[in-house]
Design a protein around this motif. Sequence first.
Motif, PDB file in Angstrom:
ATOM      1  N   ASN A  63       0.817  -1.151  -0.200  1.00 23.67           N
ATOM      2  CA  ASN A  63       0.091   0.055   0.145  1.00 23.67           C
ATOM      3  C   ASN A  63       0.747   1.188  -0.161  1.00 23.67           C
ATOM      4  O   ASN A  63       0.078   2.692  -0.316  1.00 23.67           O
ATOM      5  CB  ASN A  63      -0.775   0.045   1.141  1.00 23.67           C
ATOM      6  CG  ASN A  63      -2.066  -1.144   1.114  1.00 23.67           C
ATOM      7  OD1 ASN A  63      -2.678  -1.224   0.154  1.00 23.67           O
ATOM      8  ND2 ASN A  63      -1.920  -1.801   1.871  1.00 23.67           N
ATOM      9  N   ARG A  64       2.340   1.802   0.454  1.00 23.10           N
ATOM     10  CA  ARG A  64       3.099   2.536  -0.062  1.00 23.10           C
ATOM     11  C   ARG A  64       3.205   2.632  -1.262  1.00 23.10           C
ATOM     12  O   ARG A  64       3.408   4.005  -1.625  1.00 23.10           O
ATOM     13  CB  ARG A  64       4.501   1.910   0.413  1.00 23.10           C
ATOM     14  CG  ARG A  64       4.569   1.526   1.910  1.00 23.10           C
ATOM     15  CD  ARG A  64       5.631   1.521   2.037  1.00 23.10           C
ATOM     16  NE  ARG A  64       6.242   1.510   3.773  1.00 23.10           N
ATOM     17  CZ  ARG A  64       6.499   1.812   4.778  1.00 23.10           C
ATOM     18  NH1 ARG A  64       6.009   3.501   4.516  1.00 23.10           N
ATOM     19  NH2 ARG A  64       6.152   1.327   5.795  1.00 23.10           N
ATOM     20  N   THR A 106       1.274   3.758  -5.018  1.00 21.57           N
ATOM     21  CA  THR A 106      -0.487   3.586  -6.178  1.00 21.57           C
ATOM     22  C   THR A 106      -0.318   2.945  -7.040  1.00 21.57           C
ATOM     23  O   THR A 106       0.147   2.177  -7.585  1.00 21.57           O
ATOM     24  CB  THR A 106      -0.114   5.495  -6.192  1.00 21.57           C
ATOM     25  OG1 THR A 106       0.795   5.390  -7.990  1.00 21.57           O
ATOM     26  CG2 THR A 106      -0.001   6.371  -5.362  1.00 21.57           C
ATOM     27  N   LYS A 107      -1.610   2.872  -7.702  1.00 22.47           N
ATOM     28  CA  LYS A 107      -1.453   2.271  -8.785  1.00 22.47           C
ATOM     29  C   LYS A 107      -1.011   2.272  -9.776  1.00 22.47           C
ATOM     30  O   LYS A 107      -0.270   1.168 -10.754  1.00 22.47           O
ATOM     31  CB  LYS A 107      -3.689   2.198  -7.995  1.00 22.47           C
ATOM     32  CG  LYS A 107      -3.803   1.724 -10.412  1.00 22.47           C
ATOM     33  CD  LYS A 107      -5.324   1.057 -10.352  1.00 22.47           C
ATOM     34  CE  LYS A 107      -5.362   0.279 -12.692  1.00 22.47           C
ATOM     35  NZ  LYS A 107      -6.792   0.950 -12.408  1.00 22.47           N
ATOM     36  N   ASN A 108      -0.338   3.738  -9.423  1.00 26.22           N
ATOM     37  CA  ASN A 108       0.339   4.272 -10.850  1.00 26.22           C
ATOM     38  C   ASN A 108       1.617   3.974 -11.291  1.00 26.22           C
ATOM     39  O   ASN A 108       2.203   2.836 -11.884  1.00 26.22           O
ATOM     40  CB  ASN A 108       0.003   5.361 -11.447  1.00 26.22           C
ATOM     41  CG  ASN A 108      -0.981   5.612 -12.604  1.00 26.22           C
ATOM     42  OD1 ASN A 108      -1.977   5.021 -12.821  1.00 26.22           O
ATOM     43  ND2 ASN A 108      -1.676   6.922 -12.518  1.00 26.22           N
ATOM     44  N   GLU A 109       1.983   3.953  -9.584  1.00 24.48           N
ATOM     45  CA  GLU A 109       3.500   2.869  -9.252  1.00 24.48           C
ATOM     46  C   GLU A 109       3.712   2.134  -9.321  1.00 24.48           C
ATOM     47  O   GLU A 109       4.554   1.666 -10.230  1.00 24.48           O
ATOM     48  CB  GLU A 109       4.031   3.484  -7.758  1.00 24.48           C
ATOM     49  CG  GLU A 109       3.976   5.134  -7.662  1.00 24.48           C
ATOM     50  CD  GLU A 109       4.377   5.590  -6.247  1.00 24.48           C
ATOM     51  OE1 GLU A 109       5.173   6.096  -6.737  1.00 24.48           O
ATOM     52  OE2 GLU A 109       3.200   5.383  -5.245  1.00 24.48           O
ATOM     53  N   TRP A 110       2.788   0.690  -9.094  1.00 23.44           N
ATOM     54  CA  TRP A 110       2.572  -0.629  -9.573  1.00 23.44           C
ATOM     55  C   TRP A 110       3.115  -0.749 -10.715  1.00 23.44           C
ATOM     56  O   TRP A 110       3.428  -2.187 -10.838  1.00 23.44           O
ATOM     57  CB  TRP A 110       1.587  -1.226  -8.968  1.00 23.44           C
ATOM     58  CG  TRP A 110       1.811  -1.619  -6.664  1.00 23.44           C
ATOM     59  CD1 TRP A 110       1.129  -0.933  -5.654  1.00 23.44           C
ATOM     60  CD2 TRP A 110       2.813  -2.146  -6.276  1.00 23.44           C
ATOM     61  NE1 TRP A 110       1.322  -1.383  -4.662  1.00 23.44           N
ATOM     62  CE2 TRP A 110       2.416  -2.396  -5.327  1.00 23.44           C
ATOM     63  CE3 TRP A 110       4.127  -3.009  -7.275  1.00 23.44           C
ATOM     64  CZ2 TRP A 110       4.065  -2.772  -4.827  1.00 23.44           C
ATOM     65  CZ3 TRP A 110       4.415  -3.434  -6.379  1.00 23.44           C
ATOM     66  CH2 TRP A 110       4.752  -3.952  -5.376  1.00 23.44           C
TER      67      TRP A 110
END
Length: 80
Positions: A48-49, A51-55
């Motif tokens: 959860n550290r 964001t969806k875009n970072e993942w």
Amino acid sequence: MYTSPDAVPISASFKVPAEDFEEITAKKGFSPHHYVARFKWVDLDDINRLTKNEWEFYLKQSYRLIAEKLPLKIRKEIGM
């Protein structure tokens, strides 16, 4: 990339470019992977550290870094 879905919180590990390894492992929650840090894998203590875009970015990057090391025949089979 792989995750530890049974851990609380859920953690993950993935490969990063050598030139980004030190910067990424200096961030809160990130650390060099204890077995494969020499290959520039990092551990993230809580998914959860990011964001969806970072993942999406890290997943694509990790996939590309690993796939680039595969034999040519296999790269062709997976469309690279």
